[in-house]
Write a protein that holds these residues in place. Structure first.
Motif, PDB file in Angstrom:
ATOM      1  N   LEU A  37      85.920 -24.411 -88.540  1.00 13.42           N
ATOM      2  CA  LEU A  37      85.127 -25.411 -88.029  1.00 13.42           C
ATOM      3  C   LEU A  37      84.372 -26.149 -89.209  1.00 13.42           C
ATOM      4  CD1 LEU A  37      84.422 -27.255 -85.547  1.00 13.42           C
ATOM      5  CD2 LEU A  37      82.541 -25.627 -85.261  1.00 13.42           C
ATOM      6  N   ARG A  50      87.072 -28.285 -90.961  1.00  9.54           N
ATOM      7  CA  ARG A  50      87.468 -29.294 -90.002  1.00  9.54           C
ATOM      8  C   ARG A  50      86.534 -30.593 -89.999  1.00  9.54           C
ATOM      9  NH1 ARG A  50      89.965 -31.386 -85.433  1.00  9.54           N
ATOM     10  NH2 ARG A  50      88.781 -32.162 -83.881  1.00  9.54           N
ATOM     11  N   THR A  71      86.644 -37.264 -87.002  1.00 10.62           N
ATOM     12  CA  THR A  71      86.714 -35.711 -86.803  1.00 10.62           C
ATOM     13  C   THR A  71      85.291 -35.311 -86.803  1.00 10.62           C
ATOM     14  OG1 THR A  71      89.132 -35.816 -87.665  1.00 10.62           O
ATOM     15  CG2 THR A  71      87.881 -33.790 -87.410  1.00 10.62           C
ATOM     16  N   THR A 114      83.289 -33.991 -83.626  1.00 12.10           N
ATOM     17  CA  THR A 114      83.066 -32.482 -83.637  1.00 12.10           C
ATOM     18  C   THR A 114      81.453 -32.244 -83.483  1.00 12.10           C
ATOM     19  OG1 THR A 114      85.140 -31.932 -84.899  1.00 12.10           O
ATOM     20  CG2 THR A 114      83.136 -30.297 -84.807  1.00 12.10           C
ATOM     21  N   TRP A 166      85.632 -26.676 -79.863  1.00 10.81           N
ATOM     22  CA  TRP A 166      85.138 -27.616 -81.010  1.00 10.81           C
ATOM     23  C   TRP A 166      86.099 -27.856 -82.162  1.00 10.81           C
ATOM     24  CZ3 TRP A 166      79.891 -24.758 -81.284  1.00 10.81           C
ATOM     25  CH2 TRP A 166      79.243 -25.297 -79.995  1.00 10.81           C
TER      26      TRP A 166
END
Length: 175
Positions: free
Chosen positions: A131, A134, A141, A145, A173
């Motif tokens: 995460l 990401r 993004t 998120t 997520w």
């Protein structure tokens, strides 16, 4: 407020590690960037400059760590019964983790305390690392998120969810 993986979500605020109090070190993820908090680590790293985020020194939950925590609690209770007002807890406090922020100007390590007393599950640690990665995939993004994490935090009532629910949230997520 609740712990989900390596994140502490308090209302709409998302922290990596435990939410800091006073001058304790910590890291908050904002729509603008990665915000270093506490003595000795002030600064804002804008998302457009952040190339990578990785967490080091993550305490992983093991049987040995769990037994150590129970033993420490029992020892503290005995000492405090024998010496009222005595030395207090023998533990050195929560584990310190380091969030590595990679920017064009170089890497910076930001400190944050672990929120999990006996460590994080391997799965939670891995999903959290994914995460963090990401969040550096681009503005859209990152915004989506962080918005999902913040929205969950604003609606969640109660203590931290159980392990299976935390892992499910992290997977959601990530998608």
């Amino acid at each position: 407020m609740a712990m989900v993986g390596l994140f502490w979500i308090a209302e709409g605020d998302v922290y990596v590690g435990a939410k800091p109090t006073g001058s304790a070190p910590g890291v908050r993820l904002t729509p603008e960037g990665v915000l270093a908090l506490g003595d000795g680590q002030a600064g804002l790293f804008l998302w457009e400059d952040v190339r990578a985020l990785t967490m080091a020194d993550v305490p992983v939950k093991t049987l040995k760590r769990q037994i150590g925590a129970v033993t420490e609690l029992a020892l503290d209770a005995v000492v405090n019964l024998a010496l009222p007002g005595g030395p207090g807890p023998s533990g050195g406090g929560p584990a310190m983790m380091a969030l590595r922020v990679e920017t064009p100007d170089g890497d910076r390590a930001l400190s944050a305390y672990a929120a999990a007393a006996v460590g994080y599950t391997e799965t939670e640690a891995d999903l959290s690392q994914a995460l963090l990665s990401r969040l550096t995939d681009g503005a859209a993004t990152m915004a989506t998120t962080l918005a999902a994490m913040s929205a969950w935090g604003r609606t969640w009532e109660g203590s931290s969810p159980r392990t299976a629910q935390r892992e499910e949230l992290l997977r959601e997520w990530l998608s």
